[in-house]
Design an enzyme around this catalytic site. Structure first.
Site, PDB file in Angstrom:
ATOM      1  N   GLU A 103       0.838  -1.214   0.000  1.00  0.00           N
ATOM      2  CA  GLU A 103       0.000   0.000   0.000  1.00  0.00           C
ATOM      3  C   GLU A 103       0.869   1.259   0.000  1.00  0.00           C
ATOM      4  OE1 GLU A 103      -2.341  -1.544   3.366  1.00  0.00           O
ATOM      5  OE2 GLU A 103      -4.095  -1.048   2.173  1.00  0.00           O
ATOM      6  N   GLU A 123      -3.621  -9.430   3.692  1.00  0.00           N
ATOM      7  CA  GLU A 123      -4.386  -9.108   4.906  1.00  0.00           C
ATOM      8  C   GLU A 123      -5.537 -10.073   5.157  1.00  0.00           C
ATOM      9  OE1 GLU A 123      -3.168  -6.960   2.811  1.00  0.00           O
ATOM     10  OE2 GLU A 123      -2.581  -5.084   3.786  1.00  0.00           O
TER      11      GLU A 123
HETATM   12  C1  LIG Z   1     -10.556   0.211  14.551  1.00  0.00           C
HETATM   13  C2  LIG Z   1      -9.829  -0.081  13.307  1.00  0.00           C
HETATM   14  C3  LIG Z   1      -8.424   0.366  13.389  1.00  0.00           C
HETATM   15  C4  LIG Z   1      -7.685  -0.135  12.217  1.00  0.00           C
HETATM   16  C5  LIG Z   1      -6.359   0.487  12.133  1.00  0.00           C
HETATM   17  C6  LIG Z   1      -5.443  -0.361  11.353  1.00  0.00           C
HETATM   18  C7  LIG Z   1      -5.021   0.313  10.100  1.00  0.00           C
HETATM   19  C8  LIG Z   1      -4.135  -0.602   9.423  1.00  0.00           C
HETATM   20  C9  LIG Z   1      -3.773  -0.118   8.111  1.00  0.00           C
HETATM   21  C10 LIG Z   1      -3.168  -0.918   7.285  1.00  0.00           C
HETATM   22  C11 LIG Z   1      -3.038  -2.300   7.592  1.00  0.00           C
HETATM   23  C12 LIG Z   1      -2.223  -3.077   6.904  1.00  0.00           C
HETATM   24  C13 LIG Z   1      -2.307  -4.474   7.256  1.00  0.00           C
HETATM   25  C14 LIG Z   1      -1.051  -5.244   7.048  1.00  0.00           C
HETATM   26  O1  LIG Z   1      -0.099  -4.857   6.447  1.00  0.00           O
HETATM   27  S1  LIG Z   1      -1.123  -6.718   7.804  1.00  0.00           S
HETATM   28  C15 LIG Z   1       0.425  -7.435   7.430  1.00  0.00           C
HETATM   29  C16 LIG Z   1       0.452  -7.950   6.069  1.00  0.00           C
HETATM   30  N1  LIG Z   1       1.668  -8.649   5.848  1.00  0.00           N
HETATM   31  C17 LIG Z   1       1.747  -9.962   5.915  1.00  0.00           C
HETATM   32  O2  LIG Z   1       0.803 -10.657   6.106  1.00  0.00           O
HETATM   33  C18 LIG Z   1       3.114 -10.530   5.706  1.00  0.00           C
HETATM   34  C19 LIG Z   1       3.428 -11.455   6.819  1.00  0.00           C
HETATM   35  N2  LIG Z   1       4.773 -11.964   6.716  1.00  0.00           N
HETATM   36  C20 LIG Z   1       5.144 -12.894   5.826  1.00  0.00           C
HETATM   37  O3  LIG Z   1       4.420 -13.311   4.961  1.00  0.00           O
HETATM   38  C21 LIG Z   1       6.528 -13.414   5.970  1.00  0.00           C
HETATM   39  O4  LIG Z   1       6.932 -13.225   7.275  1.00  0.00           O
HETATM   40  C22 LIG Z   1       7.546 -12.765   5.024  1.00  0.00           C
HETATM   41  C23 LIG Z   1       7.504 -11.257   5.106  1.00  0.00           C
HETATM   42  C24 LIG Z   1       7.287 -13.227   3.588  1.00  0.00           C
HETATM   43  C25 LIG Z   1       8.967 -13.238   5.428  1.00  0.00           C
HETATM   44  O5  LIG Z   1       8.993 -14.645   5.404  1.00  0.00           O
HETATM   45  P1  LIG Z   1      10.251 -15.456   5.990  1.00  0.00           P
HETATM   46  O6  LIG Z   1      11.485 -14.889   5.438  1.00  0.00           O
HETATM   47  O7  LIG Z   1       9.956 -16.889   5.793  1.00  0.00           O
HETATM   48  O8  LIG Z   1      10.300 -15.129   7.528  1.00  0.00           O
HETATM   49  P2  LIG Z   1       9.233 -15.403   8.670  1.00  0.00           P
HETATM   50  O9  LIG Z   1       7.891 -15.541   8.120  1.00  0.00           O
HETATM   51  O10 LIG Z   1       9.758 -16.488   9.529  1.00  0.00           O
HETATM   52  O11 LIG Z   1       9.280 -14.024   9.453  1.00  0.00           O
HETATM   53  C26 LIG Z   1      10.453 -13.603  10.131  1.00  0.00           C
HETATM   54  C27 LIG Z   1      10.042 -12.939  11.417  1.00  0.00           C
HETATM   55  O12 LIG Z   1       9.331 -11.754  11.117  1.00  0.00           O
HETATM   56  C28 LIG Z   1       8.056 -11.755  11.765  1.00  0.00           C
HETATM   57  N3  LIG Z   1       7.119 -11.060  10.873  1.00  0.00           N
HETATM   58  C29 LIG Z   1       6.932 -11.250   9.569  1.00  0.00           C
HETATM   59  N4  LIG Z   1       6.034 -10.376   9.087  1.00  0.00           N
HETATM   60  C30 LIG Z   1       5.638  -9.626  10.137  1.00  0.00           C
HETATM   61  C31 LIG Z   1       4.733  -8.535  10.261  1.00  0.00           C
HETATM   62  N5  LIG Z   1       4.048  -8.039   9.224  1.00  0.00           N
HETATM   63  N6  LIG Z   1       4.574  -7.997  11.481  1.00  0.00           N
HETATM   64  C32 LIG Z   1       5.267  -8.447  12.548  1.00  0.00           C
HETATM   65  N7  LIG Z   1       6.166  -9.491  12.480  1.00  0.00           N
HETATM   66  C33 LIG Z   1       6.329 -10.050  11.275  1.00  0.00           C
HETATM   67  C34 LIG Z   1       7.733 -13.240  11.902  1.00  0.00           C
HETATM   68  O13 LIG Z   1       6.795 -13.439  12.913  1.00  0.00           O
HETATM   69  C35 LIG Z   1       9.100 -13.805  12.229  1.00  0.00           C
HETATM   70  O14 LIG Z   1       9.377 -13.509  13.571  1.00  0.00           O
HETATM   71  P3  LIG Z   1       9.328 -14.649  14.680  1.00  0.00           P
HETATM   72  O15 LIG Z   1      10.148 -15.755  14.157  1.00  0.00           O
HETATM   73  O16 LIG Z   1       9.830 -13.995  15.893  1.00  0.00           O
HETATM   74  O17 LIG Z   1       7.873 -15.015  14.773  1.00  0.00           O
END
Ligand SMILES: CCCCCCCC/C=C\C=C\CC(=O)SCCNC(=O)CCNC(=O)[C@H](O)C(C)(C)COP(=O)(O)OP(=O)(O)OC[C@H]1O[C@@H](n2cnc3c(N)ncnc32)[C@H](O)[C@@H]1OP(=O)(O)O
Length: 717
Positions: A103, A123
């Site tokens: 985004e 999402e």
């Molecule tokens: C009342 C209403 C209020 C509303 C207000 C809200 C307004 C919000 C506005 C916008 C919202 C946007 C929504 C989003 O963006 S939601 C997030 C969307 N993104 C994802 O779904 C991506 C998720 N991540 C992945 O797919 C993968 O992690 C990837 C980035 C591809 C990396 O993969 P890989 O290299 O295999 O590594 P891991 O998956 O093991 O991840 C490594 C560690 O990083 C942590 N991680 C990954 N992504 C996130 C994230 N988005 N946020 C926080 N942490 C994240 C993951 O947990 C691993 O850490 P750990 O091993 O400690 O768990």
């Protein structure tokens, strides 16, 4: 945070710096807003490039922040400010641009991606929608239909496809940031009006697109609400001015944001990652245990399971010896493996990888492999014989794995001269499709053996969970009680259709009786025979419908005796139009059989409502989950939940059985189990587990705190 520098005097470079995925935490959002404003203010700066450090543009909003009150600058005004700016802003996308990351990139005026990068709006998989303008800008960029597909599925798109869809403007194999900097300089002075997606007009979507998509989603979503909200948001993009569409996007997000489904899906996201960090009762854990490389593997047995395992290994580029003693089975297995690999090759426009498999009838051919996976059928005597031979034939450092779904891994290890090299690798059918792998450690399994099996699972694209050794391990141990309760419900008055309907409404892809017909009733029959519950081993002095001192339903055994084995024989719990038929129809013959059965045993049929079906089936399974945690067979509730979501069709938007128990309320689960146990004292597993009682006594702490109440693992080291 985000770093700011000036390149070539006139290019403002903003680098997102929040390892490992540059998630948009409040600190990062704050830093981006500040750095963008600074670049826009600076008269020397004529253009801006936004990139991410360490080869990742941005993994989206920081999901961990969703659990608490959101603070810091919101994304929407930040992205709007970038788009409205008078200086061109270029996103340099390496690694991933997901969710809020994409985004952010859509708010930039141009997007340059590395050819290996991926973009997407996942999402929906977290129970949300892209609420920073994603549902309004993406359709204006790609057209409505592709955007609708991407947003409702959360599909990741590789850079070359993103280029075709128009999501990115250029794909490069060079240094993406350098290319983006040159590009940014080249567009300075060009009009930005057309580059602002919010100002673009949308062409009319094809007639009926939203209605058709909505109908498909409702059928597929199994009760998940986020995909439906995604359709509504994209429809708003297609029918309303940008500003009104944004309002709709925000309102829909507000309904999703605090929903139980969003919490469940976000829990699932982290649970899946937490199981990769395994630990064993002996103190070994993933942080210190090294896996050994597997170059050559062998699979013994080319039945359904063996074939799927061979395909999975080949897909991961591992050379395989596929061994089968039955000539006919070898021939059929070989044909099927090659057919799947050829189909793969066609799909990916690549050469088939069948050269990686060597088919053989001789066990002696396995002398030089690094790891063997035995996948013959569930017969302890046969398996022991194979393990004894393997122990002599295979090189001393080869790992010996069994694909048993329930048998004792220690007993198998004991017949080898290397029990430390033995682990279970329990795949799920079909093994080349199903994501789950239970890695079963025995009493003597070495940390290296567990690490190697876990690492191999990862290489095969599986979600691997390390579990302890007990009958049925985690998944099947819990499943057994769930199935048994379903059979008892039939005895008490329900039909397979009623039970399945309640389970499918809950969100299971298939009710338990349909699953049983699909996999074949003989599978469970063989297991029950092995356990002495039916067949030759039964103590017939026990009263009918009692085995080994507890209630038992012989219904499934009776169907098997009649040859009603499910889909393959066209009759099981349902009727099929022909053997191998897929479409289950209620079977009047089965209903009459149930009536006769009840009358034979003096059972009075009663009306059973959906709540009872769910409570009896699911709470008994959950109770066993607590016992498994108490026994240390699973190291945490996340392990149990990941197994159920990835291996047993538990609806992801309900998190898994243990998460569901937390959502329902532990005291309610306890109270209902007590009620059912009183009503069915001859069903011992309805007695609430000591761990469940302990948790309720301690005020029903949230699931993330349950580990504190588990017994400390004892060390065998
Ligand atoms: C009342 C209403 C209020 C509303 C207000 C809200 C307004 C919000 C506005 C916008 C919202 C946007 C929504 C989003 O963006 S939601 C997030 C969307 N993104 C994802 O779904 C991506 C998720 N991540 C992945 O797919 C993968 O992690 C990837 C980035 C591809 C990396 O993969 P890989 O290299 O295999 O590594 P891991 O998956 O093991 O991840 C490594 C560690 O990083 C942590 N991680 C990954 N992504 C996130 C994230 N988005 N946020 C926080 N942490 C994240 C993951 O947990 C691993 O850490 P750990 O091993 O400690 O768990």
């Amino acid at each position: 945070m985000a770093k700011y520098s000036r390149l070539h005097g006139s290019v403002g470079l903003i680098s997102l710096a929040n390892p490992p995925v540059n998630a948009l935490s409040s600190v990062v959002r704050h830093a981006i807003s500040e750095k963008v404003a600074k670049a826009f203010r600076d008269p020397e700066v004529t253009c801006v490039v936004i990139c991410g450090e360490n080869g990742v543009f941005c993994g989206g909003a920081d999901i961990r922040e969703f659990a608490s009150t959101m603070r810091g600058p919101p994304l929407v005004p930040m992205i709007d400010a970038i788009e409205e700016g008078e200086k061109p802003v270029v996103a340099a996308i390496e690694g991933v641009a997901f969710g809020g990351g994409l985004e952010l990139a859509l708010g930039c005026h141009y997007r340059i991606a590395h050819y290996k990068a991926r973009v997407g709006l996942p999402e929906v998989t977290l129970g949300l929608l892209p609420a920073a303008g994603g549902t309004q800008r993406l359709p204006r960029l790609t057209g409505v239909a592709p955007a609708l597909q991407l947003i409702t599925t959360g599909r990741h798109v590789a850079a070359p496809e993103a280029l075709k869809l128009g999501i990115v403007d250029q794909v490069t194999e060079q240094n993406t940031v350098e290319v983006a900097v040159q590009f940014a300089k080249s567009v300075v002075g060009q009009a930005l009006h057309n580059r602002r997606l919010s100002l673009r007009q949308l062409s009319c979507p094809p007639d009926g697109l939203f209605e058709e998509t909505m109908a498909q989603i409702k059928q597929r979503a199994r009760g998940a609400v986020a995909p439906i909200a995604c359709v509504q948001a994209v429809k708003a993009a297609a029918t309303l001015p940008f500003k009104a569409g944004m309002d709709k996007e925000r309102d829909l997000m507000a309904t999703l944001f605090n929903s139980g489904q969003a919490k469940a899906l976000q829990y699932s996201f982290f649970a899946q990652r937490s199981v990769a960090k395994w630990n064993l009762p002996n103190g070994a854990h993933s942080g210190i245990s090294k896996a050994r490389a597997v170059h050559r593997a062998a699979v013994i047995g080319l039945g359904t399971m063996g074939r799927g395992i061979v395909v999975s290994l080949v897909r991961a580029g591992i050379s395989v010896i596929a061994m089968e003693t039955n000539e006919k089975q070898l021939h059929t297995g070989k044909k099927m493996v090659i057919a799947i690999l050829e189909k793969d090759a066609q799909k990916h426009n690549a050469a088939p990888r069948a050269d990686l498999v060597h088919f053989t009838e001789r066990l002696s051919d396995l002398s030089n492999v690094d790891l063997v996976i035995e996948a013959v059928y569930e017969d302890m005597v046969l398996k022991k014989d194979i393990f004894k031979q393997l122990s002599m034939i295979c090189k001393p450092d080869a790992f010996l794995c069994t694909n048993t779904s329930a048998l004792n891994v220690d007993e198998l290890a004991a017949v080898t001269g290397r029990p430390e090299m033995v682990v279970g690798m329990h795949f799920f059918a079909p093994a080349h499709v199903m994501k789950l792998l239970e890695v079963v450690y025995g009493q003597h399994s070495s940390p290296e053996a567990v690490a190697t099996a876990m690492q191999l699972g990862k290489r095969l694209g599986k979600v691997s969970v390390a579990v302890g050794n007990c009958p049925g391990f985690v998944g099947n141990r819990m499943m057994k009680l769930y199935v048994e309760q379903a059979h008892f419900l039939l005895e008490e008055g329900a039909t397979p259709e009623q039970v399945d309907e309640a389970l499918e409404e809950f969100g299971f892809a298939m009710g338990i009786f349909k699953v049983s017909d699909l996999s074949g009733l003989d599978v469970g029959w063989r297991v029950r025979k092995e356990a002495g519950l039916t067949g030759a081993g039964v103590d017939w002095k026990e009263p009918p419908r009692r085995r080994q001192g507890r209630r038992y339903s012989p219904l499934a055994d009776l169907l098997c005796e009649k040859g009603h084995l499910g889909q393959k024989t066209s009759r099981g719990w349902y009727l099929y139009e022909k053997p191998g038929g897929r479409d289950p129809k209620p079977d009047q013959g089965l209903h009459s059989f149930l009536v006769e059965y009840r009358s034979k045993y003096g059972l009075k049929a009663r009306r059973i409502d959906k709540d009872e079906v769910l409570e009896r089936c699911l709470f008994s399974l959950i109770n066993e989950g607590f016992c498994i945690l108490d026994d240390g067979i699973a190291s945490g509730p996340e392990d149990v939940d990941v197994i159920y979501v990835h291996g047993y069709g538990w609806p992801r938007h309900r998190g898994g059985p243990m998460f569901y128990a937390d959502m329902v309320g532990l005291s309610k689960v306890l109270e209902r189990l007590e009620f059912y146990h009183q009503a069915h004292p001859d069903v011992p597993y309805l007695k609430p587990s000591p761990l469940l009682r302990k948790l309720v006594r301690n005020g029903s702490p949230p699931i993330r705190e349950w580990r504190e109440f588990l017994k400390r693992p004892h060390s065998h080291l």
